[in-house]
Scaffold this motif. Structure first.
Motif, PDB file in Angstrom:
ATOM      1  N   ASP A 192       0.764   4.112  -2.724  1.00  0.00           N
ATOM      2  CA  ASP A 192       0.504   5.515  -2.382  1.00  0.00           C
ATOM      3  C   ASP A 192       1.603   6.415  -2.916  1.00  0.00           C
ATOM      4  O   ASP A 192       1.341   7.476  -3.479  1.00  0.00           O
ATOM      5  CB  ASP A 192       0.435   5.688  -0.861  1.00  0.00           C
ATOM      6  CG  ASP A 192      -0.950   5.358  -0.322  1.00  0.00           C
ATOM      7  OD1 ASP A 192      -1.829   5.044  -1.145  1.00  0.00           O
ATOM      8  OD2 ASP A 192      -1.125   5.429   0.899  1.00  0.00           O
ATOM      9  N   ARG A 193       2.826   5.989  -2.720  1.00  0.00           N
ATOM     10  CA  ARG A 193       3.944   6.808  -3.182  1.00  0.00           C
ATOM     11  C   ARG A 193       3.926   6.971  -4.688  1.00  0.00           C
ATOM     12  O   ARG A 193       4.129   8.056  -5.217  1.00  0.00           O
ATOM     13  CB  ARG A 193       5.273   6.177  -2.768  1.00  0.00           C
ATOM     14  CG  ARG A 193       5.554   6.379  -1.311  1.00  0.00           C
ATOM     15  CD  ARG A 193       6.919   5.830  -0.972  1.00  0.00           C
ATOM     16  NE  ARG A 193       7.117   5.887   0.467  1.00  0.00           N
ATOM     17  CZ  ARG A 193       8.177   5.418   1.085  1.00  0.00           C
ATOM     18  NH1 ARG A 193       9.149   4.856   0.388  1.00  0.00           N
ATOM     19  NH2 ARG A 193       8.283   5.499   2.381  1.00  0.00           N
ATOM     20  N   GLU A 250       0.835  -1.202   0.000  1.00  0.00           N
ATOM     21  CA  GLU A 250       0.000   0.000   0.000  1.00  0.00           C
ATOM     22  C   GLU A 250       0.872   1.256   0.000  1.00  0.00           C
ATOM     23  O   GLU A 250       0.559   2.233  -0.661  1.00  0.00           O
ATOM     24  CB  GLU A 250      -0.902   0.018   1.244  1.00  0.00           C
ATOM     25  CG  GLU A 250      -2.031  -0.991   1.184  1.00  0.00           C
ATOM     26  CD  GLU A 250      -3.178  -0.538   0.282  1.00  0.00           C
ATOM     27  OE1 GLU A 250      -3.428   0.674   0.212  1.00  0.00           O
ATOM     28  OE2 GLU A 250      -3.793  -1.393  -0.361  1.00  0.00           O
ATOM     29  N   ILE A 251       1.939   1.199   0.765  1.00  0.00           N
ATOM     30  CA  ILE A 251       2.809   2.382   0.850  1.00  0.00           C
ATOM     31  C   ILE A 251       3.434   2.670  -0.505  1.00  0.00           C
ATOM     32  O   ILE A 251       3.479   3.812  -0.963  1.00  0.00           O
ATOM     33  CB  ILE A 251       3.902   2.173   1.926  1.00  0.00           C
ATOM     34  CG1 ILE A 251       3.245   2.095   3.308  1.00  0.00           C
ATOM     35  CG2 ILE A 251       4.930   3.296   1.883  1.00  0.00           C
ATOM     36  CD1 ILE A 251       4.184   1.708   4.422  1.00  0.00           C
ATOM     37  N   PHE A 304       1.398   6.491  -6.857  1.00  0.00           N
ATOM     38  CA  PHE A 304       0.269   7.274  -7.369  1.00  0.00           C
ATOM     39  C   PHE A 304       0.409   8.744  -6.978  1.00  0.00           C
ATOM     40  O   PHE A 304       0.080   9.638  -7.751  1.00  0.00           O
ATOM     41  CB  PHE A 304      -1.062   6.701  -6.876  1.00  0.00           C
ATOM     42  CG  PHE A 304      -1.469   5.471  -7.630  1.00  0.00           C
ATOM     43  CD1 PHE A 304      -1.550   5.494  -9.010  1.00  0.00           C
ATOM     44  CD2 PHE A 304      -1.758   4.300  -6.969  1.00  0.00           C
ATOM     45  CE1 PHE A 304      -1.916   4.355  -9.722  1.00  0.00           C
ATOM     46  CE2 PHE A 304      -2.117   3.153  -7.658  1.00  0.00           C
ATOM     47  CZ  PHE A 304      -2.196   3.186  -9.039  1.00  0.00           C
TER      48      PHE A 304
END
Lengths: 160, 153
Positions: free
Chosen positions: B15-16, B11-12, B18
């Motif tokens: 997130d980074r 997920e991290i 995107f």
């Protein structure tokens, strides 16, 4: 009988870290609610066929938790769990959705079932809590949108 | 867990990546680097902003795994990492696949449950669906149900 579109509509709003999935289902909301909340049924549809639901537990009450384990043919497992915040059968369910691989990220998932002609429109909205991203990109974060990013990815992948 | 060459992103990482792609300047930088490696000055040239501002964008792209930087002689060169873009593209595709295959199975299950008498033993009866007429089938892409009933018209 009207021909109903059963296409899965996936929307990534431009201004929020949200993913929305919409799909028409040929059954009344009460039945859809049941298959979305009871393990006996979840096991039979939730996830790709190649992944077996090897564990399922749902405590369907406000404050109750759920946990689903998907097992791949190679034995690797993907564990998802969460807690219910809001339950209004058979129309609305709100709760957290966490992947065990990244427990610090608690997405909030809202399931909405609307009775429509001939069946149910099911909408799941997953709101990602992107604190990491927010901290990292104080200036521009996610607000400009990921739908745009998706399109750009397609362009960029074509480029490289 | 990581069994394929394109391991699933965390997920991290998502997130980074995107987050990094959510900026038009950074996308333009990636498009520039898709033509070949470039030094910071070359990367900065088309943009009406200071070099430190560009350097900051480059750092965001690097943290997201979208580019790498290395020294060549006295210059810091920027290099596009297409693998991360591929992973993002795969992620979007797998998300769609997850839901589409789930919904296909859900259609089959709902259809089966709405054929009278086909509920598994001991399963709670979906009260409302029992009271209703069996649903019409959609189109002709379905296997016939277990019984001949429930075809509607």
């Amino acid at each position: 009988m009207t021909t109903t579109n059963t296409e899965t509509e996936i929307t990534l709003p431009a201004d929020e870290p949200v993913i929305e999935v919409r799909r028409f289902l040929n059954a009344p909301p009460e039945l859809v609610w049941q298959v979305c909340t009871e393990c006996e049924y979840l096991r039979r549809w939730f996830g790709p066929r190649r992944l077996e639901v090897s564990e399922c537990a749902v405590d369907l009450r406000v404050g109750g938790t759920w946990r689903i384990v998907h097992r791949a043919p190679d034995g690797s497992e993907f564990v998802f769990y969460g807690e219910f915040f809001e339950l209004d059968a058979p129309h609305r369910r709100v709760g957290t959705f966490v992947w065990e691989g990244a427990p610090e990220h608690q997405a909030v998932e809202t399931l909405v079932l609307e009775a429509v002609e001939g069946g149910t429109m099911m909408t799941t909205t997953t709101r990602h809590d992107s604190l990491e991203s927010r901290d990292m990109h104080v200036a521009n974060g996610m607000e400009e949108g990921i739908i745009d990013s998706m399109e750009r990815i397609a362009e960029l992948v074509a480029l490289v | 867990m990581r069994t394929t060459a394109t391991a699933p992103l965390t997920e991290i990482q998502l997130d980074r990546a995107f987050g990094a792609l959510a900026d038009p300047t950074r996308r333009a930088i990636l498009a520039r680097l898709s033509e070949g490696d470039a030094g910071v000055l070359d990367v900065a040239r088309p943009f009406p902003m200071s070099q430190p501002a560009i350097t900051k964008h480059l750092r965001v792209l690097e943290d997201a795994g979208l580019i790498s930087r290395h020294r060549r002689a006295r210059h810091r060169m920027c290099h596009l990492e297409p693998q991360r873009l591929k992973q993002l593209s795969d992620w979007v595709g797998s998300y769609r696949e997850f839901w589409e295959t789930s919904f296909e199975r859900l259609d089959e299950l709902l259809e089966e449950l709405q054929v009278p008498g086909s509920l598994s033993p001991g399963a709670p009866a979906p009260a409302s669906s029992r009271q209703q007429e069996p649903r019409h089938r959609q189109g002709s892409n379905r296997q016939p149900g277990k019984t001949g009933e429930g075809e509607g018209t």
